[in-house]
Design a protein around this motif. Structure first.
Motif, PDB file in Angstrom:
ATOM      1  N   GLY A   1       0.801  -1.215   0.000  1.00  0.00           N
ATOM      2  CA  GLY A   1       0.000   0.000   0.000  1.00  0.00           C
ATOM      3  C   GLY A   1       0.835   1.267   0.000  1.00  0.00           C
ATOM      4  N   MET A   2       0.176   2.350   0.372  1.00  0.00           N
ATOM      5  CA  MET A   2       0.795   3.678   0.238  1.00  0.00           C
ATOM      6  C   MET A   2       0.607   4.484   1.502  1.00  0.00           C
ATOM      7  N   ASP A   3       1.571   5.352   1.756  1.00  0.00           N
ATOM      8  CA  ASP A   3       1.383   6.348   2.812  1.00  0.00           C
ATOM      9  C   ASP A   3       0.629   7.537   2.214  1.00  0.00           C
ATOM     10  N   ASP A   4       0.451   8.566   3.019  1.00  0.00           N
ATOM     11  CA  ASP A   4      -0.369   9.696   2.553  1.00  0.00           C
ATOM     12  C   ASP A   4       0.243  10.360   1.319  1.00  0.00           C
ATOM     13  N   ASP A   5       1.582  10.421   1.256  1.00  0.00           N
ATOM     14  CA  ASP A   5       2.228  11.025   0.080  1.00  0.00           C
ATOM     15  C   ASP A   5       1.865  10.245  -1.189  1.00  0.00           C
ATOM     16  N   GLY A   6       1.906   8.902  -1.071  1.00  0.00           N
ATOM     17  CA  GLY A   6       1.565   8.063  -2.227  1.00  0.00           C
ATOM     18  C   GLY A   6       0.124   8.266  -2.651  1.00  0.00           C
ATOM     19  N   VAL A   7      -0.763   8.364  -1.679  1.00  0.00           N
ATOM     20  CA  VAL A   7      -2.182   8.568  -1.974  1.00  0.00           C
ATOM     21  C   VAL A   7      -2.377   9.906  -2.696  1.00  0.00           C
ATOM     22  N   ARG A   8      -1.699  10.951  -2.205  1.00  0.00           N
ATOM     23  CA  ARG A   8      -1.829  12.286  -2.846  1.00  0.00           C
ATOM     24  C   ARG A   8      -1.346  12.235  -4.296  1.00  0.00           C
ATOM     25  N   GLU A   9      -0.255  11.495  -4.509  1.00  0.00           N
ATOM     26  CA  GLU A   9       0.264  11.358  -5.876  1.00  0.00           C
ATOM     27  C   GLU A   9      -0.766  10.668  -6.766  1.00  0.00           C
ATOM     28  N   CYS A  10      -1.422   9.648  -6.218  1.00  0.00           N
ATOM     29  CA  CYS A  10      -2.460   8.954  -6.990  1.00  0.00           C
ATOM     30  C   CYS A  10      -3.619   9.889  -7.319  1.00  0.00           C
ATOM     31  N   LEU A  11      -4.018  10.712  -6.366  1.00  0.00           N
ATOM     32  CA  LEU A  11      -5.141  11.630  -6.617  1.00  0.00           C
ATOM     33  C   LEU A  11      -4.796  12.576  -7.771  1.00  0.00           C
ATOM     34  N   THR A  12      -3.550  13.016  -7.804  1.00  0.00           N
ATOM     35  CA  THR A  12      -3.111  13.880  -8.908  1.00  0.00           C
ATOM     36  C   THR A  12      -3.176  13.125 -10.236  1.00  0.00           C
ATOM     37  N   LEU A  13      -2.702  11.871 -10.229  1.00  0.00           N
ATOM     38  CA  LEU A  13      -2.716  11.068 -11.464  1.00  0.00           C
ATOM     39  C   LEU A  13      -4.143  10.816 -11.955  1.00  0.00           C
TER      40      LEU A  13
END
Ligand SMILES: *Cc1c(COP(=O)(O)O)cnc(C)c1O
Length: 370
Positions: free
Chosen positions: A154-166
């Motif tokens: 899974g992802m930490d919050d930074d990874g999640v934010r990157e996904c939201l941008t994508l």
């Protein structure tokens, strides 16, 4: 030691070849029906990696809302058996070939921004995804930790934010919610604490579908002890807002209890003062006690005779030429004689399917279903 149901005892006594697996499908059906009933309003998926046996899946399919699959292999397997069952597709290392199947499943669990980039580049769609989150929450007491710190899951919050941008500005890959499977071996209170944290995180993102994973505790030291499904289900009901979907995906706690590995004592010996019973088969058929580092609970059926052990500690081992081939250490038994039948319980999850069957080229066990 473990209490053996009468039906399993009869089946074990009737075996003509050892070792063999006996699956108690009737007890599985009763158990999963009770779990389903304890989770009103919560979707119940079964994590297929715990045991993908088709006969077990057929029983489970009558009670669960869907299946969680962790590879293209599991996906194809379940699709063939249950073409209409909703699938959630997870796993930390999906290949492009596996990602190409994303539009055929109900939900894809995205493990990383890199995976999402490959999914978007593949151009398939529409795909409905949950982002797998690894929250910074304590998972003390867990048997296995997949989250709560640095892990490949899974992802930490930074990874999640990157996904939201994508995900922004396109419609083929649709964000439905979040998925978390943070730890296994937790009791209902601890899992509810984790669920609360995941639900709060999802609300912060503005999504309304939350899969809180599996990991419900199974006690191998006290086989009669069961996960508190009713308390867990009531807690999830309280947690869920009317417009939210909550989903769980247990594996071990659904199928562990229905499996029995039945074998027979070949030899009882004393070496440097300790008693050993050698049984047919070994941990290449039931690797669970090695991977978990526990004593596999067992029942003894008195089918043997001759000099053995009575009311004393004995270590039960298999036929493999390695000191790791141990089912249970220094367990006090009323009797264990050559020819006695040993039925290892709690062998229905992460048992045969995680074992190294080909090591030493002993025969494979037969499978019986009652
Ligand atoms: C293994 C796994 C499960 C099931 O875990 P159990 O401990 O068997 O309940 C559920 N979800 C995911 C993502 C998993 O990897």
């Amino acid at each position: 030691m473990i209490e053996i149901p009468d039906a399993v005892r009869v089946a074990a006594e009737c075996l003509t070849a050892h070792p063999a697996y006996v699956y108690d499908l009737r007890s599985l059906e009763e158990h999963v029906a009770a779990v389903r009933q304890a989770l009103p309003g919560t979707e119940l998926y079964y994590a297929v990696k715990a045991n993908p046996d088709p006969r077990l899946l057929a029983v489970l399919a009558r009670h669960v809302d869907g299946f969680e699959v962790s590879s293209g292999g599991e996906l194809t397997h379940v699709r063939e058996l249950h073409p209409d069952a909703p699938l959630a597709f997870g796993g930390p290392g999906k290949t492009d070939t596996e990602l190409a199947l994303a539009s055929t499943v109900h939900r894809l669990h995205v493990e990383s921004p890199g995976e999402l980039r490959r999914l978007l580049a593949a151009g398939t769609g529409p795909v409905d995804v949950l982002l797998r989150v690894n929250l910074d929450v304590p998972v003390a007491g867990a048997a296995l930790a997949m989250g709560g710190g640095a892990t490949p899951f899974g992802m930490d919050d930074d990874g999640v934010r990157e996904c939201l941008t994508l995900l922004a500005g396109q419609h083929r890959v649709r964000l439905r919610g979040v998925h978390a499977h943070l730890a296994s071996g937790l009791d209902a209170a601890a899992l509810l604490d984790l669920a609360r944290a995941v639900v709060e995180y999802a609300r912060g993102l503005g999504v309304r579908e939350i899969n809180v994973g599996g990991g419900m505790a199974v006690s191998y030291t006290d086989p009669a002890e069961r996960f508190a499904w009713k308390i867990f289900g009531a807690g999830l009901s309280d947690l869920r807002a009317p417009d939210e979907t909550l989903r769980v995906e247990p594996g071990r706690a659904l199928t562990a209890y229905c499996g029995w590995y039945v074998t027979r004592v070949i030899d009882v010996k004393r070496v440097h003062g300790e008693a050993f019973a050698v049984v047919t088969g070994g941990t290449h058929h039931l690797r669970t006690p090695v991977t978990k580092g526990h004593d596999q609970p067992f029942a003894v059926l008195p089918t043997g005779a001759g000099p053995g052990v009575r009311d004393e500690p004995v270590t039960v081992v298999g036929q493999l030429c390695t000191p790791k081939d141990v089912f249970a250490r220094r367990v006090v038994v009323p009797r264990l004689l050559p020819g006695d039948t040993v039925a290892f319980g709690m062998a229905g999850a992460y048992a045969y399917n995680i074992s190294h069957h080909d090591f030493l080229m002993h025969p494979k066990p037969a499978f019986h279903y009652i």
